[in-house]
Scaffold this active site. Structure first.
Site, PDB file in Angstrom:
ATOM      1  N   GLY A 136       0.818  -1.206   0.000  1.00 22.08           N
ATOM      2  CA  GLY A 136       0.000   0.000   0.000  1.00 22.08           C
ATOM      3  C   GLY A 136       0.854   1.260   0.000  1.00 22.08           C
ATOM      4  N   SER A 137       0.387   2.275   0.730  1.00 25.58           N
ATOM      5  CA  SER A 137       1.025   3.593   0.651  1.00 25.58           C
ATOM      6  C   SER A 137       2.419   3.651   1.255  1.00 25.58           C
ATOM      7  CB  SER A 137       0.128   4.637   1.332  1.00 25.58           C
ATOM      8  OG  SER A 137      -1.048   4.830   0.578  1.00 25.58           O
ATOM      9  N   THR A 138       2.821   2.648   2.045  1.00 29.06           N
ATOM     10  CA  THR A 138       4.204   2.657   2.536  1.00 29.06           C
ATOM     11  C   THR A 138       5.185   2.583   1.365  1.00 29.06           C
ATOM     12  OG1 THR A 138       4.171   0.245   2.819  1.00 29.06           O
ATOM     13  CG2 THR A 138       3.627   1.582   4.747  1.00 29.06           C
ATOM     14  N   LYS A 197       4.998   4.233  -1.282  1.00 33.80           N
ATOM     15  CA  LYS A 197       5.158   5.567  -1.867  1.00 33.80           C
ATOM     16  C   LYS A 197       6.517   6.170  -1.513  1.00 33.80           C
ATOM     17  CE  LYS A 197       0.194   6.540  -1.989  1.00 33.80           C
ATOM     18  NZ  LYS A 197      -0.945   7.258  -1.369  1.00 33.80           N
TER      19      LYS A 197
END
Length: 689
Positions: free
Chosen positions: A289-291, A293
């Site tokens: 997920g957003s980790t 990014k």
């Protein structure tokens, strides 16, 4: 009479011949035994008199990084039956039946066998030994063996693993370092007489064994306990199937803690289901997920396609290859700098940035950060993660990679990759074992810290860390903030396909004295209304980090400001057309711009933004050696609606888009839907009123 004498004589001659023949056979047999094959018969005679006893070696101990014992070997009694000495096997079997782990029939069968001695149950607890000994059963005795024991029970069980009844490692470090820990058995040779008594001056020889080597880990028992305790606390608050926590020293790759739940007690591992034995931080994969990014941001900054001051837009969605990719915010974030994109965890913003890198470039950074391959931490069954093959990656896949969907990683891969950002761009190999102590300092096996590769520059790593601090200070990661400490990090929430189940995570970079710690918390398969990483994993991170900093005696410092400070100065883009790439780049950098060069030519044939455009300090100016390269770029269309005419024109120029105004006042409509990606040459009609 004469015939009778002749007959007797013939019989005597016959008997003599038979006796002589037998005598010759005996002589030949004696020659065969005494001369020709004497060595073999000497060996057989000796083997009947000589008894060989195996002397077990002691398994090496395992210590944490402060010298605390977390795996030891203790003496344990084994129940042995001597069938020839058992007078009443029925009574003996019935006495042992309620005490041993085997039933009456099995006990009876064993104690009535032809064996001289047979094991009934190995390595029993001392309490059971006392009960059996108190019965004083004829023909039942005990022998002493070595038993593996874990003083702290469940602590670090997934790291340590366990051993079988024969003291061989079956899981964890006990398995991967079994050759070093197990040692080598010795033996004693004793000569005995026909009654089994030792011959005083007979053969007596000892072949010494070698005890197992001791192993020293990077794990800190106290930090490990803290991590496991936080997962235990989380189980009381949230509905999830399991969790993982990794605490890593980014400067050398040392794993200070690696915790998982569900857990088990390695002293009684057989009482737990197999799934409890899994080290999910090593064996399992999840969508980050957003980790992820953080990887996208670091790669784009290193490649020079973006700076923290570049202007991006988020109309709550972006279209890629006809597919709509939405932002978590229903209304979007509008015009924002890349620094704000990171702070707001804006999916369309990251997609726009990721697509500025071509597929080959972004894929190479994903691989360089270590995804898709084992880290080499040397624990059993380490997974490689799942990164699609290069040929199967299209625009949609590339877009979703930017925010951590469409690929799967292991927790240890993610922790190691973010540690590279914390460690000046150097990817370290995760390290669990510091030293194998052989007892001879010159032969000790030392596992020195190992740099795998330089992934990004120090300047990019430093910039990324600063941008991550604002996420914790004022962005989506505020639940991870601790007053007085410099912390940067990122939340992650990944939904399972076709199910309302989520994997929630938070990964943070924590300044702790002379080093940066990377702490990853993951909660798998969360159900219910509370599932965002900011609501679940971030508070777990905060509690754990606070305890660790207190344990390490790292004092808070409220004088330091946590987060990135923006420079709001605006600059006018000069005209670079016709200049040499070298001269144009030099002039732009001198004026405070970032530069991205496209093409192999020597002269600038096109640029973006166009000359005389007002844009942010240190934003990126793209220079092209061929006008076609500029034409091939697809640019995301902002939502101009509600903007004043001047503001709409300014934003369009900053994005490299052409707009045509119809009317005056504020924009009430636009000919290209927000979020579409179009060529810079295509005109966008804006309706104003």
């Amino acid at each position: 009479m004469r015939d009778f004498n002749e007959q007797v004589k013939n019989r005597l001659m016959f008997y003599f011949a038979v006796v002589f023949f037998v005598f010759i056979l005996l002589v030949l047999r004696l020659v065969w035994i005494q001369v020709i094959n004497s060595a073999e018969y000497k060996h057989k005679a000796l083997s009947q008199r000589v008894k060989e006893f195996v002397i077990d070696s002691e398994r090496g101990m395992i210590y944490d990084n402060t010298g605390r014992k977390i795996a030891v070997s203790l003496p344990a009694k084994t129940v042995v039956a001597l069938p020839d000495n058992i007078i009443n096997p029925q009574k003996t079997a019935s006495e042992l039946d309620p005490l041993l782990d085997i039933n009456y029939n099995t006990i009876y069968r064993r104690i009535t066998s032809d064996a001289a001695a047979i094991f009934l149950q190995r390595k029993i607890e001392d309490e059971l030994y006392q009960k059996i000994e108190a019965k004083n059963l004829k023909g039942i005795t005990f022998t002493e063996e070595s038993k593996r024991y874990y003083p702290e029970g469940e602590l670090a069980s997934h790291i340590l693993g366990f051993t079988g009844i024969d003291n061989n490692g079956l899981n964890g470090l006990e398995l991967s370092y079994n050759n070093q820990l197990s040692g080598k058995a010795g033996k004693m040779i004793v000569e005995r007489d026909a009654e089994g008594k030792t011959i005083p001056n007979g053969i007596r020889e000892t072949v010494p064994g070698r005890d197992g080597y001791n192993i020293y880990l990077t794990i800190d028992e106290v930090i490990q306990y803290m991590a496991e305790k936080e997962l235990e606390n989380a189980e009381e608050k949230f509905d999830f199937s399991g969790g993982s926590i990794i605490v890593m020293d980014s400067s050398n790759g040392d794993i200070l803690a690696m915790a998982n739940t569900p857990t088990f007690n390695p002293n009684e591992f057989g009482k737990y289901p197999d799934r409890n034995w899994r080290n999910r931080a090593i064996n399992d994969v999840f969508e980050p997920g957003s980790t992820f990014k953080i990887i996208t941001a670091a790669s784009a900054l290193e490649e020079g396609v973006i700076t923290e001051n570049d202007i991006l837009t988020d109309p709550a969605h972006i279209y890629v290859a006809g597919e709509e990719i939405n932002c978590w915010s229903r209304y979007g974030h509008g015009k924002q700098s890349f620094a704000e994109v990171i702070k707001n965890s804006c999916n369309p913003g990251f997609v726009e940035v990721g697509l500025k890198m071509n597929k080959e470039t972004f894929y190479s950074y994903i691989k360089a950060f270590g995804f898709g391959e084992q880290t080499g931490i040397r624990l059993p069954a380490e997974a490689r993660g799942i990164i699609p093959e290069y040929e199967r990656i299209g625009l949609i896949e590339l877009a979703t990679f930017t925010f951590g969907h469409g690929l799967s990683v292991t927790p240890i891969q993610l922790a190691a990759a973010i540690s590279a950002v914390a460690n000046d761009g150097k990817l370290m190999r995760p390290r669990l074992v510091k030293k194998v102590d052989t007892g001879n300092s010159s032969e000790n096996i030392i596992n020195d810290p190992e740099v795998v590769r330089q992934v990004i520059s120090k300047s990019t790593a430093d910039k990324t860390k600063e941008l991550l601090k604002q996420v914790v200070e004022t962005g989506t990661g505020t639940q991870a903030a601790i007053e007085g400490y410099q912390i940067g990090g990122k939340t992650g929430t990944a939904k399972h396909y076709n199910e309302d189940i989520y994997d929630s995570s938070f990964i943070g970079i924590v300044e702790a004295a002379e080093r940066d710690l990377v702490i990853l918390t993951i909660l798998y398969d969360i159900k219910g209304e509370t599932y965002y990483g900011s609501q679940t994993a971030a508070p777990v991170f905060r509690n754990l980090t606070s305890n660790i900093l207190n344990y390490l005696n790292v004092k808070p410092d409220t004088s330091k400001k946590n987060g990135y400070e923006t420079n709001e100065t605006e600059l006018e883009v000069p005209n670079l057309i016709g200049k040499s790439f070298l001269k144009a780049e030099s002039d732009l950098r001198d004026q405070g711009f970032n530069v991205k060069l496209i093409g192999d030519g020597e002269l600038v044939r096109a640029q973006l933004p166009d000359p005389e455009t007002l844009t942010n300090y240190n934003s990126t100016v793209w220079l092209f050696s061929n006008e076609q390269f500029k034409e091939e770029l697809l640019l995301a269309v902002p939502d101009f609606r509600g903007m004043e005419a001047a503001a709409a024109v300014k934003l369009a120029k900053q994005k490299g888009l052409n707009v045509v105004l119809d009317g005056s006042g504020k924009v009430i409509g636009q000919s290209v839907y927000p979020g579409k990606r179009i060529k810079s040459s295509k005109k966008i009609n804006l309706k104003l009123r």
